[in-house]
Each structure stands twice: as structure tokens, then as C-alpha cells.
Design a protein around this motif. Structure first.
Motif, short mmCIF file in Angstrom:
data_model
loop_
_atom_site.label_atom_id
_atom_site.label_comp_id
_atom_site.label_asym_id
_atom_site.label_seq_id
_atom_site.Cartn_x
_atom_site.Cartn_y
_atom_site.Cartn_z
N ALA A 354 44.43 22.15 33.34
CA ALA A 354 43.79 23.07 34.30
C ALA A 354 44.00 22.57 35.73
O ALA A 354 44.30 23.35 36.64
N SER A 355 43.85 21.25 35.93
CA SER A 355 44.02 20.68 37.26
C SER A 355 45.45 20.85 37.78
O SER A 355 45.66 21.25 38.93
N SER A 356 46.43 20.57 36.92
CA SER A 356 47.84 20.69 37.32
C SER A 356 48.21 22.12 37.64
O SER A 356 48.87 22.41 38.65
N LEU A 357 47.74 23.05 36.79
CA LEU A 357 48.08 24.46 36.99
C LEU A 357 47.41 25.02 38.24
O LEU A 357 48.01 25.83 38.97
N GLU A 358 46.17 24.60 38.50
CA GLU A 358 45.49 25.07 39.71
C GLU A 358 46.16 24.51 40.97
O GLU A 358 46.20 25.18 42.00
N THR A 359 46.71 23.30 40.87
CA THR A 359 47.46 22.73 42.00
C THR A 359 48.70 23.59 42.28
O THR A 359 49.04 23.86 43.43
N ALA A 360 49.38 24.00 41.21
CA ALA A 360 50.56 24.85 41.36
C ALA A 360 50.20 26.16 42.05
O ALA A 360 50.91 26.63 42.96
N MET A 374 46.79 32.95 33.46
CA MET A 374 46.49 33.07 32.02
C MET A 374 46.39 31.70 31.37
O MET A 374 45.51 31.45 30.53
N GLN A 375 47.26 30.79 31.76
CA GLN A 375 47.23 29.44 31.17
C GLN A 375 46.01 28.65 31.64
O GLN A 375 45.42 27.89 30.87
N VAL A 376 45.63 28.85 32.90
CA VAL A 376 44.41 28.20 33.40
C VAL A 376 43.20 28.70 32.61
O VAL A 376 42.33 27.92 32.20
N GLY A 377 43.17 30.00 32.41
CA GLY A 377 42.07 30.57 31.64
C GLY A 377 42.01 29.99 30.24
O GLY A 377 40.93 29.68 29.72
N THR A 378 43.16 29.83 29.60
CA THR A 378 43.21 29.26 28.25
C THR A 378 42.68 27.83 28.25
O THR A 378 41.94 27.42 27.32
N ALA A 379 43.09 27.06 29.25
CA ALA A 379 42.64 25.67 29.33
C ALA A 379 41.12 25.61 29.47
O ALA A 379 40.45 24.84 28.76
N TYR A 380 40.53 26.42 30.37
CA TYR A 380 39.09 26.38 30.56
C TYR A 380 38.36 26.93 29.33
O TYR A 380 37.25 26.47 28.99
N LYS A 385 34.45 26.08 29.18
CA LYS A 385 33.97 26.43 30.51
C LYS A 385 34.26 27.92 30.72
O LYS A 385 35.23 28.32 31.37
N TYR A 386 33.40 28.73 30.12
CA TYR A 386 33.66 30.16 30.02
C TYR A 386 33.67 30.87 31.37
O TYR A 386 34.43 31.82 31.58
N SER A 387 32.81 30.44 32.26
CA SER A 387 32.76 31.10 33.56
C SER A 387 34.09 30.94 34.31
O SER A 387 34.63 31.91 34.86
N LYS A 388 34.61 29.70 34.32
CA LYS A 388 35.90 29.45 34.99
C LYS A 388 37.04 30.14 34.26
O LYS A 388 37.99 30.63 34.88
N ALA A 389 36.93 30.21 32.93
CA ALA A 389 37.96 30.89 32.14
C ALA A 389 38.00 32.37 32.49
O ALA A 389 39.07 32.95 32.70
N MET A 390 36.79 33.00 32.54
CA MET A 390 36.73 34.43 32.87
C MET A 390 37.27 34.70 34.27
O MET A 390 37.98 35.68 34.49
N GLN A 391 36.98 33.80 35.22
CA GLN A 391 37.46 33.98 36.59
C GLN A 391 39.00 33.93 36.62
O GLN A 391 39.64 34.73 37.29
N ALA A 392 39.59 33.00 35.86
CA ALA A 392 41.05 32.87 35.82
C ALA A 392 41.69 34.12 35.21
O ALA A 392 42.70 34.64 35.71
N PHE A 393 41.06 34.63 34.12
CA PHE A 393 41.62 35.83 33.47
C PHE A 393 41.48 37.06 34.38
O PHE A 393 42.35 37.95 34.37
N LYS A 394 40.40 37.11 35.15
CA LYS A 394 40.24 38.22 36.09
C LYS A 394 41.33 38.18 37.18
O LYS A 394 41.83 39.22 37.61
N GLU A 395 41.66 36.94 37.61
CA GLU A 395 42.75 36.80 38.58
C GLU A 395 44.07 37.27 37.97
O GLU A 395 44.87 37.95 38.62
N ALA A 396 44.27 36.95 36.71
CA ALA A 396 45.50 37.35 36.02
C ALA A 396 45.58 38.86 35.88
O ALA A 396 46.67 39.46 35.93
N ALA A 397 44.42 39.51 35.73
CA ALA A 397 44.38 40.97 35.54
C ALA A 397 44.87 41.72 36.77
O ALA A 397 45.19 42.92 36.68
N ALA A 398 44.95 41.02 37.91
CA ALA A 398 45.42 41.67 39.13
C ALA A 398 46.94 41.88 39.12
O ALA A 398 47.46 42.60 39.98
#
Length: 426
Positions: A354-360, A374-380, A385-398
Motif C-alpha cells: 500500500a505504501s509503495s503504490l501510494e508513493t507511485a 484498485m491495487q491499493v484498495g486490495t492491499a487495504y 482497513k475498510y475505510s481506506k480500501a473503500m476510498q481507494a476503490f472510489k478513486e478507481a471508479a473515477a
């Protein structure tokens, strides 16, 4: 071009007073004995002048030798064609030694202009003229004279065919240059003579210029076998590459590598890429690692990335991680952090991933950021860490490519979060 020497003149003078051609027992330029028909001979006076001129040449006194010959030629009416031919031949040798190519050419032309020059001297003059025209880069004349010479002699030695081929090559008449090289090789074989390296090199160049890579490869394969030089291995590999024979290119480059012929970083990494292209990553990994250890390949971000790619092909994700970490630190390329995160996911290192992907994502410039979210969401999600996972998937939905899939994950993670809270309240 062969210049006069003392043994030649000794033979000339010993025969001249007896009549005959003066060269009757000498080998000609075409490898055969010249005619022995008695025609003309040197007079005693001419003999003595030539003997004196030879002594001057032996003493490196070219000026005296030339003066004696010019004095001899001052009364041309008193000389027969045989004597004139010998005189001009001698002058050619003097002028050649003096470095006067233009005058040497004129001397040989003077022989050819005689009504009855000795056949042997005439033929030798033609051949040497061809050589001199070639040296002067007058390739068209060289070819013309060579063709006349070839019509007059009984057999043509391989070197003469090659001279013509070289002249044609210089004129960029590559199609015509092929035939005399083939003739040279055939004649050499007939004489029990091994082909010279330069002959095959010229034939390879001809085929390359003609775009006939298949024939060029065949010639290069023979050169590699007879003269296993690094340059020939590399040329052969390059030619196979032009033919899109990747497997053949790999075999040849691999052989060059085993022979220690890969001399620089580019060549080493090229072999590694060929291994990878043929889906044999383990030799690529060993090659790059050893070359980095030896200092032949720099541990740059780009080279470490290639090593990591080989490890990825080999499904060596654990070994990839330290390589990608080092590469990412050396570069601000978000792609390297993305690769690192993917390798960490493969090893279930969810927090690090999650840390590496968020840095990217923070660096930006990724080609497919939706995939990374999507990969960040999977990691969380795996870290619960469902809240962070949902936020990542919402970003992906854009991103259109991932909108449907990401929304499904948002619903799924929401359900998991509610289930987890319900369990914790029991």
C-alpha cells in the motif's frame, strides 16, 4: 605492385644475350609460363646499360638509374620493341620506387603502345596498370584494364578476381561485385588455396548492401567457424536480428558470451533481453547479477529494473523486492514504485505494498492510475482497513476502465465493514 629486384634483372640479363623473351623461365602474373618463342633480344650495349642501372638501384641511387634509362631511350629508333619494353619496365620500377604513380602509369602505357611488346611484359603491364588505377581510385579504368588482361591470360588467380570485385564494390555496383568473388573462391579451391578472410568479408558486405541477409548469414557463419572473432559473432547476431530470427540471434550471442566476447554493458544487457524474449529468464538473472558484481554493468535504476523484470518472468517476486527498492531509491520514476508494490502484493506484504503504490500515485504520471488505485484498495482490504480500501476503490471508479469493477468492490467492502462491526458488537 611488384617492383624490380636484383634476381629479376639477373635472370633477364642472363637470358637476353641468348635471345628469347628474357622472361622465358619466369612465372607470369597469371600463374603460367610465358611463351618461349624467340623473337627479339637485348643487344650487348643495352645489356650493359641495364646492368649499370641495376647496380645504381641496388645502391639506392634512383636518380642515376633513371638517368641511364632515359639516356638509353634518347635514341628510340636504335631500339627494338623488346628492348623498349624492358626499358619502360625498368623505368616503371624506378618511378614506382620514387613514389611517382602517374609516371609509373605512363611507363606501362608506353609498353602497351609498342607494336610488338613481349607477351609476358605486356600482360604484366596490364595487370599492374589495373592495380595502379585502383590505388588512384580510378575504379572504372581498373576494371576495364583487368577485363582486357583476363581475356589475354590462360588462367586468372584469385587475387585478380578480388581486385575487380573491390573496384566494383567501390563503384557501388554490388550486384556485379558478387560474381568475381565467387570466381575467386572457386579458383582458390581449384588451386588448393584457402580463401582469405578479407575475401569472405567483402562477400558478406556485398550481400548486406544487396539486402540478401540470408546469404550474408551463411557467409558470416563460415567466417565465425574459420576466424572466431568477436566482431564476426556480433555481426552474425545482428544480421539474424535483421532477419527477425530471434532464436538464432540468441544462440549466436549466447556463444559469444560463453567465449567472453561481450565487451560492454550494452552487449551484456542485449543478451539478457534475448534470454527474456525467448522466455528463459534465469540465465538473464545470473548474467546481470554477475555483471553487476564484476562491475561490467552499472547498478543504475534502469539496469536494476531490467533485472527485476527478469525476476518477474521467473516468478521470483521475493527476490524482486530488494532490487526494486534499490531502483526506486535511485529514481523518481513512479513506475518502479508501482512494480515494487506489485511484488510486495505477490508476497502478501500488504502494508508495504500500500505504501509503495501510494508513493507511485503521489509522484504521478502513471499510464493507468485506475489500476493502481484498485491495487491499493486490495492491499487495504487485506489489512482489514475498510475505510481506506473503500476510498481507494472510489478513486478507481473515477476511471472508465475500472468504474464498474471498482463500484462492485465499494459495495463488497462496505458489506464487509458492516459485518465486521456487527461481529464486534456481539
Amino acid at each position: 605492385m611488384q617492383a624490380f629486384n636484383k634476381p629479376w634483372l639477373t635472370l633477364l640479363l642472363s637470358c637476353a644475350l641468348l635471345g628469347g623473351s628474357g622472361m622465358a623461365v619466369a612465372k607470369s602474373d597469371d600463374g603460367r609460363k610465358p611463351p618461349t618463342k624467340v623473337t627479339q633480344k637485348l643487344s650487348q650495349k643495352v645489356y650493359k646499360v641495364m646492368e649499370a642501372a641495376q647496380e645504381a638501384m641496388d645502391a639506392k641511387d634512383l636518380a642515376t638509374a633513371e638517368s641511364l634509362m632515359q639516356e638509353l631511350g634518347s635514341n628510340p629508333d636504335k631500339l627494338n620493341d623488346y628492348e623498349k619494353a624492358q626499358m619502360y619496365n625498368f623505368l616503371a620500377a624506378i618511378h614506382y620506387e620514387q613514389g611517382d604513380t602517374a609516371q609509373t602509369i605512363n611507363d606501362y602505357i608506353s609498353i602497351l603502345r609498342l607494336e610488338q611488346p613481349p607477351e609476358q611484359i605486356r600482360n604484366n603491364s596490364l595487370f599492374r596498370l589495373a592495380q595502379l588505377f585502383f590505388v588512384e581510385e580510378d575504379y572504372a579504368k581498373s576494371i576495364k584494364v583487368l577485363d582486357e588482361w583476363m581475356q589475354r591470360v590462360e588462367s586468372v588467380r584469385p587475387e585478380a578476381y578480388m581486385l575487380k570485385a573491390q573496384a566494383l564494390f567501390q563503384l557501388e555496383d554490388y550486384a556485379a561485385a558478387e560474381a568475381p568473388i565467387i570466381d575467386a573462391l572457386k579458383e582458390a579451391k581449384k588451386r588448393g588455396q584457402a580463401p582469405r578472410e578479407s575475401w569472405l568479408g567483402l562477400l558478406r558486405a556485398v550481400y548486406y548492401e544487396l539486402g540478401d541477409y540470408r546469404k550474408a548469414v551463411k557467409v558470416l557463419a563460415q567466417m565465425v567457424k574459420q576466424w572466431p572473432k568477436p566482431s564476426y559473432y556480433k555481426q552474425l547476431a545482428g544480421m539474424l536480428g535483421l532477419m527477425e530470427s530471434q532464436k538464432g540471434q540468441l544462440y549466436v550471442t549466447h556463444a559469444a558470451g560463453l567465449g567472453g566476447m561481450l565487451e560492454n554493458e550494452f552487449e551484456i544487457l542485449n543478451l539478457a533481453r534475448l534470454y527474456m524474449a525467448e522466455d528463459v529468464p534465469f540465465p538473464a538473472i545470473r548474467l546481470i547479477q554477475q555483471a553487476m558484481q564484476d562491475g561490467r554493468v552499472e547498478e543504475s535504476a534502469k539496469n536494476l529494473e531490467l533485472l527485476a523484470q527478469a525476476m518477474s518472468l521467473a516468478k521470483e517476486s521475493e527476490a524482486q523486492i530488494p532490487v526494486l527498492q534499490k531502483a526506486a531509491k535511485l529514481s523518481s520514476d513512479p513506475k518502479l514504485y508501482m512494480y515494487l508494490g506489485q511484488a510486495q502484493i505477490a508476497q502478501y506484504q500488504w502494508a508495504d505494498a500500500a505504501s509503495s503504490l501510494e508513493t507511485a500515485l503521489r509522484i504521478g504520471g502513471l499510464e493507468r492510475p485506475g489500476s493502481v488505485y484498485m491495487q491499493v484498495g486490495t492491499a487495504y482490504y487485506n489489512l482489514k482497513k475498510y475505510s481506506k480500501a473503500m476510498q481507494a476503490f472510489k478513486e478507481a471508479a473515477a476511471f472508465d476502465d475500472y468504474a464498474k469493477q471498482a463500484r462492485q468492490w465499494v459495495n463488497f467492502v462496505g458489506d464487509e465493514a458492516r459485518r465486521a462491526r456487527a461481529i464486534s458488537n456481539i
